[in-house]
Write a protein that holds these residues in place. Structure first.
Motif, mmCIF file in Angstrom:
data_model
loop_
_atom_site.group_PDB
_atom_site.id
_atom_site.type_symbol
_atom_site.label_atom_id
_atom_site.label_comp_id
_atom_site.label_asym_id
_atom_site.label_seq_id
_atom_site.Cartn_x
_atom_site.Cartn_y
_atom_site.Cartn_z
ATOM 1 N N VAL A 201 0.820 -1.215 0.000
ATOM 2 C CA VAL A 201 0.000 0.000 0.000
ATOM 3 C C VAL A 201 0.856 1.267 0.000
ATOM 4 C CG1 VAL A 201 -1.961 -1.116 1.102
ATOM 5 C CG2 VAL A 201 -0.200 -0.052 2.529
ATOM 6 N N ARG A 202 2.151 1.134 0.243
ATOM 7 C CA ARG A 202 3.062 2.273 0.160
ATOM 8 C C ARG A 202 4.446 1.740 -0.168
ATOM 9 N NH1 ARG A 202 3.243 7.479 4.166
ATOM 10 N NH2 ARG A 202 5.132 8.459 3.337
ATOM 11 N N ASP A 203 5.069 2.326 -1.176
ATOM 12 C CA ASP A 203 6.380 1.863 -1.635
ATOM 13 C C ASP A 203 7.254 3.082 -1.901
ATOM 14 O OD1 ASP A 203 8.565 0.632 -2.722
ATOM 15 O OD2 ASP A 203 7.551 -0.147 -4.496
ATOM 16 N N GLU A 204 8.238 3.320 -1.045
ATOM 17 C CA GLU A 204 9.088 4.491 -1.189
ATOM 18 C C GLU A 204 10.554 4.065 -1.273
ATOM 19 O OE1 GLU A 204 8.314 6.980 2.156
ATOM 20 O OE2 GLU A 204 6.421 7.738 1.355
ATOM 21 N N ASN A 205 11.221 4.546 -2.288
ATOM 22 C CA ASN A 205 12.667 4.399 -2.383
ATOM 23 C C ASN A 205 13.247 5.797 -2.209
ATOM 24 O OD1 ASN A 205 15.331 4.534 -3.879
ATOM 25 N ND2 ASN A 205 14.975 2.335 -3.893
ATOM 26 N N LEU A 206 13.989 6.009 -1.119
ATOM 27 C CA LEU A 206 14.433 7.361 -0.786
ATOM 28 C C LEU A 206 15.356 7.948 -1.843
ATOM 29 C CD1 LEU A 206 14.973 7.073 3.081
ATOM 30 C CD2 LEU A 206 12.957 7.799 1.804
ATOM 31 N N THR B 242 13.730 31.459 -30.168
ATOM 32 C CA THR B 242 12.994 31.109 -31.382
ATOM 33 C C THR B 242 11.511 30.922 -31.108
ATOM 34 O OG1 THR B 242 13.326 28.743 -31.048
ATOM 35 C CG2 THR B 242 15.039 29.922 -32.290
ATOM 36 N N GLY B 243 11.151 30.708 -29.846
ATOM 37 C CA GLY B 243 9.761 30.424 -29.510
ATOM 38 C C GLY B 243 9.345 29.007 -29.834
ATOM 39 N N LYS B 244 10.260 28.224 -30.397
ATOM 40 C CA LYS B 244 9.946 26.847 -30.767
ATOM 41 C C LYS B 244 10.134 25.910 -29.575
ATOM 42 C CE LYS B 244 11.357 27.343 -35.630
ATOM 43 N NZ LYS B 244 12.283 26.855 -36.683
ATOM 44 N N THR B 245 9.436 24.772 -29.628
ATOM 45 C CA THR B 245 9.574 23.751 -28.594
ATOM 46 C C THR B 245 10.390 22.593 -29.137
ATOM 47 O OG1 THR B 245 7.470 24.346 -27.573
ATOM 48 C CG2 THR B 245 8.347 22.170 -27.065
ATOM 49 N N TYR B 246 11.355 22.167 -28.351
ATOM 50 C CA TYR B 246 12.254 21.088 -28.754
ATOM 51 C C TYR B 246 12.138 19.937 -27.752
ATOM 52 C CZ TYR B 246 14.291 24.985 -31.373
ATOM 53 O OH TYR B 246 14.472 26.063 -32.201
ATOM 54 N N ASP B 247 12.496 18.745 -28.224
ATOM 55 C CA ASP B 247 12.487 17.551 -27.377
ATOM 56 C C ASP B 247 13.865 16.906 -27.388
ATOM 57 O OD1 ASP B 247 9.713 17.807 -26.942
ATOM 58 O OD2 ASP B 247 9.293 16.725 -28.800
ATOM 59 N N ILE B 248 14.272 16.383 -26.249
ATOM 60 C CA ILE B 248 15.527 15.631 -26.153
ATOM 61 C C ILE B 248 15.255 14.357 -25.359
ATOM 62 C CG2 ILE B 248 17.937 15.617 -25.405
ATOM 63 C CD1 ILE B 248 17.895 18.623 -25.291
ATOM 64 N N LEU B 249 15.780 13.247 -25.830
ATOM 65 C CA LEU B 249 15.761 12.003 -25.064
ATOM 66 C C LEU B 249 17.070 11.893 -24.301
ATOM 67 C CD1 LEU B 249 14.392 9.515 -27.759
ATOM 68 C CD2 LEU B 249 13.103 10.832 -26.068
ATOM 69 N N GLY B 250 16.991 11.465 -23.036
ATOM 70 C CA GLY B 250 18.219 11.366 -22.255
ATOM 71 C C GLY B 250 18.058 10.494 -21.031
ATOM 72 N N SER B 251 19.136 10.383 -20.284
ATOM 73 C CA SER B 251 19.120 9.634 -19.033
ATOM 74 C C SER B 251 20.105 10.265 -18.058
ATOM 75 C CB SER B 251 19.470 8.160 -19.253
ATOM 76 O OG SER B 251 20.819 8.035 -19.686
ATOM 77 N N THR B 252 19.816 10.103 -16.791
ATOM 78 C CA THR B 252 20.684 10.612 -15.729
ATOM 79 C C THR B 252 20.861 9.524 -14.686
ATOM 80 O OG1 THR B 252 19.804 12.850 -16.050
ATOM 81 C CG2 THR B 252 21.054 12.434 -14.034
ATOM 82 N N THR B 253 22.099 9.281 -14.287
ATOM 83 C CA THR B 253 22.385 8.362 -13.196
ATOM 84 C C THR B 253 22.962 9.158 -12.037
ATOM 85 O OG1 THR B 253 22.795 6.478 -14.668
ATOM 86 C CG2 THR B 253 23.719 6.357 -12.449
ATOM 87 N N GLN C 56 12.599 4.421 -14.378
ATOM 88 C CA GLN C 56 13.511 4.745 -13.283
ATOM 89 C C GLN C 56 13.896 3.448 -12.575
ATOM 90 O OE1 GLN C 56 12.098 7.361 -10.006
ATOM 91 N NE2 GLN C 56 13.674 8.773 -10.727
ATOM 92 N N LEU C 57 15.192 3.284 -12.339
ATOM 93 C CA LEU C 57 15.698 2.069 -11.709
ATOM 94 C C LEU C 57 16.653 2.450 -10.594
ATOM 95 C CD1 LEU C 57 16.067 -1.062 -11.696
ATOM 96 C CD2 LEU C 57 17.954 -0.720 -13.297
ATOM 97 N N ALA C 58 16.442 1.890 -9.407
ATOM 98 C CA ALA C 58 17.322 2.132 -8.271
ATOM 99 C C ALA C 58 17.976 0.820 -7.859
ATOM 100 C CB ALA C 58 16.536 2.719 -7.100
ATOM 101 N N GLU C 59 19.283 0.878 -7.662
ATOM 102 C CA GLU C 59 20.019 -0.297 -7.192
ATOM 103 C C GLU C 59 21.203 0.179 -6.373
ATOM 104 O OE1 GLU C 59 22.170 -4.388 -8.793
ATOM 105 O OE2 GLU C 59 20.961 -3.186 -10.148
ATOM 106 N N GLY C 60 21.271 -0.247 -5.127
ATOM 107 C CA GLY C 60 22.347 0.202 -4.257
ATOM 108 C C GLY C 60 22.307 1.712 -4.091
#
Length: 232
Positions: free
Chosen positions: A93-98, A192-203, A165-169
């Motif tokens: 009923v509750r799952d938290e990964n700090l 430019t007033g234009k909207t851009y998209d970027i795919l990425g990841s952060t560890t 999202q993946l947490a390990e150690g």
């Protein structure tokens, strides 16, 4: 709803049990519905063990329990135990990964909402930054994060959609899609007033409630090309 089963048992033959579990995993490959499994040993009683087994749902757990391989494994497990194992069935009923919560504060509160006061809370003083868009492979200090966030926010109205999202150690990896509407000068390019998209990841590497190191990977070249930057 995630479902967790706790198996409590006593045995003096844990090595044999480990071999049994290894065989079971191999024999039930492609059939098991388990998503995560942890075995803990009681510090106060060397023959006391607890298995914590996670399933996507109660229904998936029932599918797993009805496998012939599961039935065979359980009968062999009982033979290795001192008495009958006991089971506790739990709906999560509750799952938290700090560490995940810490990472999400960065994306939601600092990068999207601009709460720069949280930089000192979330990042260590000796924070190490690795960013694919920078000439230096390593930059040190939490002010690096503050300056980067301010620069991007001054140039774009931006949001992050979290894909996975993946947490390990100590590590949390977040896969995201960035959406930015160009409202201010960025790398010498007028708005430019234009909207851009970027795919990425952060560890993020997290220690004692702070982010001590980060690796930012994203297609900065694509953004520069779409913005018409020469030489990119």
């Amino acid at each position: 709803m995630t479902f967790v089963q706790i198996i409590d048992y006593k045995t003096s033959r844990q090595d044999d049990l480990n071999q049994l579990l290894d065989r079971y995993v191999s024999q039930s490959q492609g059939k098991r519905t388990v998503t995560h499994s942890i075995v803990g040993k009681d510090r106060e009683a060397e023959n006391h063990f607890v298995d914590v087994v996670e399933f996507p749902s109660y229904e998936e757990a029932m599918k797993n329990s009805h496998l012939p391989e599961t039935d065979k494994m359980f009968r062999e497990m009982v033979a290795l135990c001192e008495g009958m194992p006991t089971f506790t069935n739990l709906d999560v009923v509750r799952d938290e990964n700090l560490n995940k919560m810490l990472a999400n504060r960065v994306f939601e509160e600092i990068l999207q909402k601009g709460n720069m006061a949280l930089v000192d809370e979330c990042f260590a003083t000796n924070y190490i930054d690795h960013d694919v868009s920078k000439e230096e492979s390593t930059v040190i200090g939490r002010d690096v994060m503050r300056e980067d966030a301010q620069m991007w926010r001054a140039a774009f109205d931006m949001t992050f959609d979290i894909t996975a999202q993946l947490a390990e150690g100590d590590f949390v990896t977040t896969v995201w899609t960035w959406h930015g509407t160009h409202k201010g000068e960025f790398m010498g390019v007028a708005p430019t007033g234009k909207t851009y998209d970027i795919l990425g990841s952060t560890t993020f590497r997290c220690l004692d409630g702070e982010i001590t190191e980060a690796w930012w990977q994203y297609d900065i070249g694509r953004l520069m090309r779409e913005m018409g930057m020469s030489g990119s």
